[in-house]
Write an enzyme that holds these catalytic residues in place. Structure first.
Site, PDB file in Angstrom:
ATOM      1  N   TYR A  98       7.655 -11.180 -19.089  1.00  0.00           N
ATOM      2  CA  TYR A  98       7.147 -12.543 -18.917  1.00  0.00           C
ATOM      3  C   TYR A  98       7.436 -13.418 -20.137  1.00  0.00           C
ATOM      4  O   TYR A  98       7.437 -14.637 -20.044  1.00  0.00           O
ATOM      5  CB  TYR A  98       5.636 -12.538 -18.647  1.00  0.00           C
ATOM      6  N   LYS A 115       8.297   3.285 -17.264  1.00  0.00           N
ATOM      7  CA  LYS A 115       9.440   3.614 -16.405  1.00  0.00           C
ATOM      8  C   LYS A 115      10.516   4.170 -17.323  1.00  0.00           C
ATOM      9  O   LYS A 115      11.641   3.651 -17.415  1.00  0.00           O
ATOM     10  CB  LYS A 115       9.885   2.338 -15.652  1.00  0.00           C
ATOM     11  N   ASP A 138       6.109   3.808 -10.589  1.00  0.00           N
ATOM     12  CA  ASP A 138       6.185   3.943  -9.127  1.00  0.00           C
ATOM     13  C   ASP A 138       5.247   5.059  -8.652  1.00  0.00           C
ATOM     14  O   ASP A 138       4.538   4.914  -7.644  1.00  0.00           O
ATOM     15  CB  ASP A 138       7.632   4.173  -8.653  1.00  0.00           C
ATOM     16  N   ASP A 178       0.084  -6.170 -14.470  1.00  0.00           N
ATOM     17  CA  ASP A 178      -0.206  -7.284 -13.566  1.00  0.00           C
ATOM     18  C   ASP A 178      -0.249  -6.779 -12.125  1.00  0.00           C
ATOM     19  O   ASP A 178      -1.194  -7.023 -11.370  1.00  0.00           O
ATOM     20  CB  ASP A 178       0.914  -8.337 -13.737  1.00  0.00           C
ATOM     21  N   ASP A 236      -3.789  -5.665  -9.592  1.00  0.00           N
ATOM     22  CA  ASP A 236      -4.046  -6.324  -8.294  1.00  0.00           C
ATOM     23  C   ASP A 236      -4.218  -5.265  -7.218  1.00  0.00           C
ATOM     24  O   ASP A 236      -5.092  -5.346  -6.361  1.00  0.00           O
ATOM     25  CB  ASP A 236      -2.875  -7.241  -7.903  1.00  0.00           C
TER      26      ASP A 236
END
Ligand code: NAD
Length: 358
Positions: free
Chosen positions: A141, A191, A223, A247, A251
Protein backbone atom coordinates in the site's frame (compact mmCIF):
# COMPACT_ATOMS: atom_id res chain seq x y z
CA UNK A 1 -8.05 16.17 30.63
CA UNK A 2 -7.63 13.89 27.61
CA UNK A 3 -7.93 15.51 24.21
CA UNK A 4 -9.65 13.34 21.61
CA UNK A 5 -9.73 14.24 17.91
CA UNK A 6 -13.01 13.05 16.41
CA UNK A 7 -13.08 12.41 12.65
CA UNK A 8 -16.43 10.90 11.60
CA UNK A 9 -15.46 10.82 7.92
CA UNK A 10 -17.88 9.47 5.30
CA UNK A 11 -20.97 7.29 5.05
CA UNK A 12 -21.87 5.40 8.21
CA UNK A 13 -18.91 7.03 9.97
CA UNK A 14 -21.24 9.97 10.58
CA UNK A 15 -23.77 7.70 12.32
CA UNK A 16 -21.56 5.39 14.36
CA UNK A 17 -19.02 7.89 15.70
CA UNK A 18 -21.61 9.95 17.66
CA UNK A 19 -22.70 6.73 19.41
CA UNK A 20 -19.11 6.01 20.47
CA UNK A 21 -18.56 9.60 21.63
CA UNK A 22 -21.74 9.37 23.73
CA UNK A 23 -20.30 6.25 25.39
CA UNK A 24 -17.10 8.14 26.22
CA UNK A 25 -19.17 10.97 27.71
CA UNK A 26 -20.74 8.53 30.14
CA UNK A 27 -17.31 7.10 31.01
CA UNK A 28 -16.04 10.65 31.63
CA UNK A 29 -18.82 11.22 34.14
CA UNK A 30 -18.55 7.81 35.82
CA UNK A 31 -14.79 7.90 36.20
CA UNK A 32 -14.51 11.63 36.78
CA UNK A 33 -12.08 11.94 33.86
CA UNK A 34 -12.87 14.80 31.52
CA UNK A 35 -12.46 14.27 27.79
CA UNK A 36 -12.21 17.17 25.37
CA UNK A 37 -13.64 16.28 21.96
CA UNK A 38 -12.60 18.30 18.92
CA UNK A 39 -14.18 17.43 15.59
CA UNK A 40 -12.04 17.50 12.46
CA UNK A 41 -12.75 17.09 8.77
CA UNK A 42 -11.44 14.22 6.68
CA UNK A 43 -12.30 12.87 3.23
CA UNK A 44 -15.36 14.31 1.46
CA UNK A 45 -16.15 17.17 3.89
CA UNK A 46 -12.47 18.13 3.99
CA UNK A 47 -12.17 17.98 0.22
CA UNK A 48 -15.17 20.27 -0.18
CA UNK A 49 -13.84 22.82 2.29
CA UNK A 50 -10.07 22.64 1.74
CA UNK A 51 -9.67 20.93 -1.66
CA UNK A 52 -7.83 17.99 -0.03
CA UNK A 53 -9.17 14.97 1.90
CA UNK A 54 -6.51 15.34 4.62
CA UNK A 55 -5.93 19.05 5.28
CA UNK A 56 -3.09 20.26 7.48
CA UNK A 57 -5.67 21.47 10.05
CA UNK A 58 -6.84 17.90 10.58
CA UNK A 59 -3.31 16.55 10.79
CA UNK A 60 -2.37 19.22 13.33
CA UNK A 61 -5.49 18.45 15.36
CA UNK A 62 -4.61 14.74 15.45
CA UNK A 63 -0.99 15.37 16.37
CA UNK A 64 -1.96 17.67 19.23
CA UNK A 65 -4.50 15.20 20.68
CA UNK A 66 -4.00 12.24 23.01
CA UNK A 67 -6.02 9.92 20.78
CA UNK A 68 -7.95 9.95 17.51
CA UNK A 69 -11.37 8.42 16.91
CA UNK A 70 -12.03 7.82 13.21
CA UNK A 71 -15.25 6.59 11.60
CA UNK A 72 -14.46 5.58 8.04
CA UNK A 73 -13.46 7.13 4.75
CA UNK A 74 -14.66 6.32 1.26
CA UNK A 75 -17.39 8.01 -0.71
CA UNK A 76 -18.92 7.21 -4.10
CA UNK A 77 -18.85 10.98 -4.75
CA UNK A 78 -15.05 10.83 -4.67
CA UNK A 79 -14.60 7.67 -6.74
CA UNK A 80 -13.98 9.66 -9.92
CA UNK A 81 -11.18 11.78 -8.43
CA UNK A 82 -7.60 11.07 -9.45
CA UNK A 83 -5.87 8.52 -7.17
CA UNK A 84 -3.83 11.20 -5.40
CA UNK A 85 -7.07 12.76 -4.12
CA UNK A 86 -8.99 9.57 -3.29
CA UNK A 87 -9.57 9.47 0.47
CA UNK A 88 -8.22 5.95 1.04
CA UNK A 89 -4.89 6.85 -0.56
CA UNK A 90 -4.71 10.59 0.17
CA UNK A 91 -6.19 10.68 3.69
CA UNK A 92 -6.21 7.32 5.46
CA UNK A 93 -2.76 6.04 4.51
CA UNK A 94 -0.94 9.38 5.05
CA UNK A 95 -2.72 9.86 8.39
CA UNK A 96 -1.42 6.49 9.59
CA UNK A 97 2.06 7.22 8.25
CA UNK A 98 2.22 10.77 9.69
CA UNK A 99 1.20 9.50 13.12
CA UNK A 100 3.72 6.63 12.90
CA UNK A 101 1.00 4.02 13.44
CA UNK A 102 2.76 0.87 12.30
CA UNK A 103 0.76 -1.64 14.34
CA UNK A 104 -2.93 -2.29 13.75
CA UNK A 105 -4.52 -4.52 16.40
CA UNK A 106 -7.75 -6.28 15.47
CA UNK A 107 -9.24 -8.53 18.14
CA UNK A 108 -11.85 -11.06 17.00
CA UNK A 109 -13.98 -12.32 19.87
CA UNK A 110 -16.83 -14.74 19.26
CA UNK A 111 -19.57 -13.91 21.75
CA UNK A 112 -21.61 -17.01 22.64
CA UNK A 113 -24.83 -15.08 21.97
CA UNK A 114 -23.62 -14.21 18.45
CA UNK A 115 -22.69 -17.72 17.39
CA UNK A 116 -25.87 -18.02 15.37
CA UNK A 117 -25.02 -14.82 13.48
CA UNK A 118 -21.97 -16.44 11.96
CA UNK A 119 -22.19 -18.35 8.72
CA UNK A 120 -19.89 -21.00 10.24
CA UNK A 121 -20.83 -23.98 12.40
CA UNK A 122 -21.07 -23.36 16.17
CA UNK A 123 -18.50 -26.06 17.05
CA UNK A 124 -16.00 -24.39 14.73
CA UNK A 125 -16.25 -20.89 16.17
CA UNK A 126 -17.31 -21.26 19.81
CA UNK A 127 -14.59 -19.83 22.06
CA UNK A 128 -12.58 -18.27 19.23
CA UNK A 129 -10.47 -15.36 20.41
CA UNK A 130 -7.84 -14.13 17.95
CA UNK A 131 -5.68 -11.02 18.13
CA UNK A 132 -4.15 -9.96 14.82
CA UNK A 133 -1.23 -7.57 14.49
CA UNK A 134 -1.33 -6.11 11.01
CA UNK A 135 1.69 -4.08 9.90
CA UNK A 136 0.19 -0.75 8.85
CA UNK A 137 2.69 1.60 7.26
CA UNK A 138 4.69 -0.56 4.89
CA UNK A 139 4.22 -3.09 2.13
CA UNK A 140 2.27 -2.86 -1.07
CA UNK A 141 0.00 0.00 0.00
CA UNK A 142 2.94 2.34 0.60
CA UNK A 143 5.56 1.22 -1.94
CA UNK A 144 6.14 3.22 -5.15
CA UNK A 145 3.31 2.96 -7.67
CA UNK A 146 3.31 3.69 -11.33
CA UNK A 147 1.28 3.27 -14.51
CA UNK A 148 3.16 3.36 -17.79
CA UNK A 149 1.67 3.41 -21.29
CA UNK A 150 2.88 0.58 -23.51
CA UNK A 151 4.00 1.14 -27.09
CA UNK A 152 1.66 -1.57 -28.38
CA UNK A 153 -1.36 -0.18 -26.48
CA UNK A 154 -2.68 -0.49 -22.94
CA UNK A 155 -0.69 0.11 -19.79
CA UNK A 156 1.68 -1.53 -17.39
CA UNK A 157 0.79 -0.93 -13.73
CA UNK A 158 3.28 -1.44 -10.91
CA UNK A 159 2.80 -1.59 -7.12
CA UNK A 160 5.92 -2.23 -5.08
CA UNK A 161 6.03 -4.41 -1.98
CA UNK A 162 8.80 -3.05 0.25
CA UNK A 163 9.73 -4.07 3.80
CA UNK A 164 12.82 -3.33 5.87
CA UNK A 165 14.21 -5.47 8.69
CA UNK A 166 13.44 -2.70 11.17
CA UNK A 167 9.79 -2.45 10.09
CA UNK A 168 9.33 -6.19 10.53
CA UNK A 169 11.20 -6.36 13.81
CA UNK A 170 9.15 -3.69 15.59
CA UNK A 171 5.75 -5.21 14.79
CA UNK A 172 7.07 -8.71 15.55
CA UNK A 173 8.16 -7.56 19.02
CA UNK A 174 4.71 -6.15 19.78
CA UNK A 175 3.11 -9.42 18.68
CA UNK A 176 5.52 -11.55 20.75
CA UNK A 177 4.85 -9.36 23.81
CA UNK A 178 1.09 -9.77 23.34
CA UNK A 179 1.51 -13.53 22.91
CA UNK A 180 3.48 -13.67 26.19
CA UNK A 181 0.44 -12.21 27.98
CA UNK A 182 -1.97 -14.64 26.27
CA UNK A 183 -1.48 -18.29 25.36
CA UNK A 184 2.18 -17.89 24.32
CA UNK A 185 1.43 -18.95 20.74
CA UNK A 186 2.22 -16.74 17.75
CA UNK A 187 1.52 -17.42 14.09
CA UNK A 188 3.46 -15.35 11.59
CA UNK A 189 1.80 -15.22 8.18
CA UNK A 190 3.73 -14.64 4.97
CA UNK A 191 4.22 -15.90 1.42
CA UNK A 192 7.88 -16.84 1.78
CA UNK A 193 7.63 -19.52 -0.90
CA UNK A 194 7.18 -16.78 -3.53
CA UNK A 195 7.95 -13.28 -2.25
CA UNK A 196 11.36 -11.90 -1.34
CA UNK A 197 9.77 -9.46 1.13
CA UNK A 198 8.15 -12.48 2.82
CA UNK A 199 11.48 -14.28 3.03
CA UNK A 200 12.91 -11.28 4.88
CA UNK A 201 9.74 -11.25 7.00
CA UNK A 202 10.20 -14.91 7.99
CA UNK A 203 13.94 -14.58 8.70
CA UNK A 204 13.39 -11.48 10.81
CA UNK A 205 10.49 -12.88 12.84
CA UNK A 206 12.53 -16.06 13.46
CA UNK A 207 15.48 -13.97 14.68
CA UNK A 208 13.24 -11.91 17.00
CA UNK A 209 11.80 -15.16 18.42
CA UNK A 210 15.14 -15.83 20.16
CA UNK A 211 14.26 -13.01 22.60
CA UNK A 212 10.93 -14.67 23.48
CA UNK A 213 11.80 -18.30 24.22
CA UNK A 214 8.53 -18.83 26.11
CA UNK A 215 6.47 -18.15 22.93
CA UNK A 216 5.92 -20.91 20.38
CA UNK A 217 6.28 -19.44 16.91
CA UNK A 218 4.63 -21.00 13.87
CA UNK A 219 5.04 -19.78 10.29
CA UNK A 220 2.14 -20.13 7.87
CA UNK A 221 1.64 -19.18 4.23
CA UNK A 222 -1.14 -16.66 3.72
CA UNK A 223 -3.19 -18.88 1.41
CA UNK A 224 -3.10 -21.69 3.95
CA UNK A 225 -3.98 -19.22 6.74
CA UNK A 226 -7.07 -18.06 4.82
CA UNK A 227 -8.19 -21.68 4.59
CA UNK A 228 -7.32 -22.54 8.23
CA UNK A 229 -9.25 -19.50 9.51
CA UNK A 230 -12.50 -21.01 8.32
CA UNK A 231 -11.49 -24.68 8.79
CA UNK A 232 -10.38 -24.53 12.45
CA UNK A 233 -9.94 -20.95 13.74
CA UNK A 234 -9.38 -22.10 17.34
CA UNK A 235 -5.79 -23.05 16.40
CA UNK A 236 -4.94 -19.32 16.31
CA UNK A 237 -4.27 -17.04 19.24
CA UNK A 238 -2.00 -14.16 18.13
CA UNK A 239 -1.30 -13.59 14.43
CA UNK A 240 1.28 -11.19 13.00
CA UNK A 241 1.36 -10.33 9.33
CA UNK A 242 2.14 -7.68 6.75
CA UNK A 243 -0.17 -4.91 5.64
CA UNK A 244 -2.22 -6.32 2.77
CA UNK A 245 -2.41 -9.88 4.10
CA UNK A 246 -3.64 -8.45 7.43
CA UNK A 247 -6.21 -6.27 5.70
CA UNK A 248 -7.75 -9.24 3.92
CA UNK A 249 -7.41 -11.88 6.63
CA UNK A 250 -8.99 -9.70 9.33
CA UNK A 251 -12.05 -8.94 7.18
CA UNK A 252 -12.39 -12.67 6.73
CA UNK A 253 -11.85 -13.32 10.46
CA UNK A 254 -14.50 -10.73 11.34
CA UNK A 255 -17.15 -13.11 10.03
CA UNK A 256 -16.19 -15.62 12.73
CA UNK A 257 -17.63 -13.04 15.14
CA UNK A 258 -20.74 -12.56 13.05
CA UNK A 259 -20.15 -9.28 11.22
CA UNK A 260 -17.62 -6.74 10.08
CA UNK A 261 -19.73 -4.38 12.18
CA UNK A 262 -18.32 -6.04 15.32
CA UNK A 263 -14.60 -5.71 14.50
CA UNK A 264 -12.80 -2.98 16.45
CA UNK A 265 -9.25 -1.81 15.85
CA UNK A 266 -6.45 0.16 17.47
CA UNK A 267 -3.52 1.56 15.54
CA UNK A 268 -0.46 2.06 17.71
CA UNK A 269 3.21 2.90 17.40
CA UNK A 270 3.42 6.71 17.54
CA UNK A 271 2.78 9.30 20.25
CA UNK A 272 -0.92 9.43 19.38
CA UNK A 273 -2.97 6.28 18.78
CA UNK A 274 -5.88 5.98 16.39
CA UNK A 275 -9.04 3.97 16.99
CA UNK A 276 -11.47 3.02 14.26
CA UNK A 277 -13.79 0.17 13.30
CA UNK A 278 -12.15 -2.22 10.85
CA UNK A 279 -14.92 -1.71 8.30
CA UNK A 280 -15.36 1.03 5.72
CA UNK A 281 -17.99 3.69 5.10
CA UNK A 282 -20.62 1.17 3.87
CA UNK A 283 -22.32 3.46 1.32
CA UNK A 284 -24.96 0.76 0.73
CA UNK A 285 -26.50 1.37 4.17
CA UNK A 286 -25.32 4.92 4.93
CA UNK A 287 -27.90 7.37 6.27
CA UNK A 288 -30.44 4.63 7.01
CA UNK A 289 -29.85 4.10 10.75
CA UNK A 290 -28.90 0.49 9.94
CA UNK A 291 -25.17 0.47 10.71
CA UNK A 292 -23.90 -1.53 13.63
CA UNK A 293 -22.12 0.92 15.99
CA UNK A 294 -20.59 -1.80 18.18
CA UNK A 295 -17.23 -2.02 16.34
CA UNK A 296 -16.76 1.70 16.96
CA UNK A 297 -17.91 1.45 20.58
CA UNK A 298 -15.51 -1.48 21.10
CA UNK A 299 -12.80 0.66 19.50
CA UNK A 300 -13.25 3.29 22.20
CA UNK A 301 -12.90 0.50 24.77
CA UNK A 302 -9.48 -0.14 23.19
CA UNK A 303 -8.79 3.62 23.43
CA UNK A 304 -9.58 3.60 27.14
CA UNK A 305 -7.27 0.61 27.62
CA UNK A 306 -4.28 1.53 25.45
CA UNK A 307 -4.24 5.34 25.41
CA UNK A 308 -5.64 6.22 28.83
CA UNK A 309 -4.81 3.11 30.87
CA UNK A 310 -8.46 3.05 32.06
CA UNK A 311 -8.82 -0.71 32.17
CA UNK A 312 -11.87 -0.79 34.41
CA UNK A 313 -13.71 1.65 32.13
CA UNK A 314 -12.73 -0.45 29.10
CA UNK A 315 -14.02 -3.60 30.83
CA UNK A 316 -17.31 -1.84 31.55
CA UNK A 317 -17.80 -0.80 27.93
CA UNK A 318 -17.09 -4.35 26.76
CA UNK A 319 -19.46 -5.76 29.40
CA UNK A 320 -22.21 -3.35 28.33
CA UNK A 321 -21.83 -4.48 24.70
CA UNK A 322 -21.95 -8.13 25.73
CA UNK A 323 -25.08 -7.60 27.88
CA UNK A 324 -26.92 -5.76 25.12
CA UNK A 325 -26.23 -8.66 22.78
CA UNK A 326 -27.26 -11.18 25.45
CA UNK A 327 -30.55 -9.31 25.82
CA UNK A 328 -31.18 -9.97 22.14
CA UNK A 329 -30.72 -6.49 20.67
CA UNK A 330 -29.48 -6.69 17.10
CA UNK A 331 -28.74 -4.37 14.20
CA UNK A 332 -29.69 -5.90 10.82
CA UNK A 333 -26.17 -7.28 10.11
CA UNK A 334 -26.37 -9.63 13.11
CA UNK A 335 -30.13 -10.10 13.31
CA UNK A 336 -31.87 -13.44 13.80
CA UNK A 337 -35.58 -14.31 13.68
CA UNK A 338 -37.26 -13.13 16.87
CA UNK A 339 -34.43 -10.80 17.94
CA UNK A 340 -34.99 -7.24 19.18
CA UNK A 341 -34.17 -5.50 15.91
CA UNK A 342 -32.82 -1.98 16.44
CA UNK A 343 -31.11 0.75 14.46
CA UNK A 344 -27.77 2.46 15.02
CA UNK A 345 -29.12 5.03 17.47
CA UNK A 346 -31.15 2.55 19.53
CA UNK A 347 -28.19 0.15 19.76
CA UNK A 348 -25.99 2.98 21.07
CA UNK A 349 -28.69 3.98 23.58
CA UNK A 350 -28.99 0.39 24.85
CA UNK A 351 -25.23 0.20 25.46
CA UNK A 352 -25.30 3.50 27.33
CA UNK A 353 -28.27 2.49 29.47
CA UNK A 354 -26.48 -0.65 30.62
CA UNK A 355 -23.16 1.18 31.06
CA UNK A 356 -24.82 3.59 33.48
CA UNK A 357 -25.88 0.69 35.71
CA UNK A 358 -22.43 -0.98 35.93
P1 NAD B 1 -17.29 -1.74 3.85
O1 NAD B 1 -16.52 -2.26 5.03
O2 NAD B 1 -17.67 -0.31 3.91
O3 NAD B 1 -18.64 -2.62 3.66
C1 NAD B 1 -18.60 -3.99 3.35
C2 NAD B 1 -19.97 -4.62 3.69
O4 NAD B 1 -20.11 -4.70 5.10
C3 NAD B 1 -21.14 -3.77 3.17
O5 NAD B 1 -22.17 -4.61 2.78
C4 NAD B 1 -21.57 -2.99 4.40
O6 NAD B 1 -22.94 -2.64 4.42
C5 NAD B 1 -21.23 -3.95 5.54
N1 NAD B 1 -20.86 -3.23 6.75
C6 NAD B 1 -19.69 -2.57 6.98
N2 NAD B 1 -19.72 -1.99 8.18
C7 NAD B 1 -20.91 -2.28 8.73
C8 NAD B 1 -21.54 -1.94 9.96
N3 NAD B 1 -20.93 -1.19 10.91
N4 NAD B 1 -22.78 -2.40 10.19
C9 NAD B 1 -23.41 -3.15 9.29
N5 NAD B 1 -22.89 -3.52 8.10
C10 NAD B 1 -21.64 -3.07 7.82
O7 NAD B 1 -16.40 -2.05 2.58
P2 NAD B 1 -16.63 -1.66 1.03
O8 NAD B 1 -18.09 -1.65 0.71
O9 NAD B 1 -15.72 -2.52 0.29
O10 NAD B 1 -16.07 -0.17 0.94
C11 NAD B 1 -16.88 1.01 1.03
C12 NAD B 1 -15.95 2.22 1.10
O11 NAD B 1 -15.22 2.20 2.34
C13 NAD B 1 -14.90 2.24 -0.02
O12 NAD B 1 -14.73 3.57 -0.42
C14 NAD B 1 -13.64 1.72 0.67
O13 NAD B 1 -12.46 2.18 0.08
C15 NAD B 1 -13.81 2.31 2.06
N6 NAD B 1 -13.09 1.62 3.15
C16 NAD B 1 -12.59 2.40 4.13
C17 NAD B 1 -11.99 1.82 5.22
C18 NAD B 1 -11.52 2.72 6.33
O14 NAD B 1 -11.93 3.87 6.41
N7 NAD B 1 -10.71 2.23 7.26
C19 NAD B 1 -11.87 0.42 5.30
C20 NAD B 1 -12.42 -0.36 4.28
C21 NAD B 1 -13.04 0.25 3.20
Amino acid sequence: MYKIAVLPGDGIGREIVPEAVAVLEIIAEKFNTPFEFTHGLISEDAYQKYGHPLPQETLDLCKSSHAVLLGAVGSPAMDQLPPELRPERAALLPLRKELGLYANLRPVTVYDCLIDSSTLKPEVIQGVNILTFRELTGGLYFGPKERRPLADGGYEAVDTLVYTTREIERIARLAFEAAQKRSKRLTSVDKANVLESSRLWRETVTAVAADYPDVTLTHMYVDNCAMQLVRWPKQFDVIVTENMFGDILTDQASMLGGSLGMLASASLGGNVALYEPAHGSAPDIAGQNKANPLATILSVALMLRFSFNMNEAADQVETAVRRVLEEGYRTPDIAFPGCRLVGTKEMGAQVRDILKTL
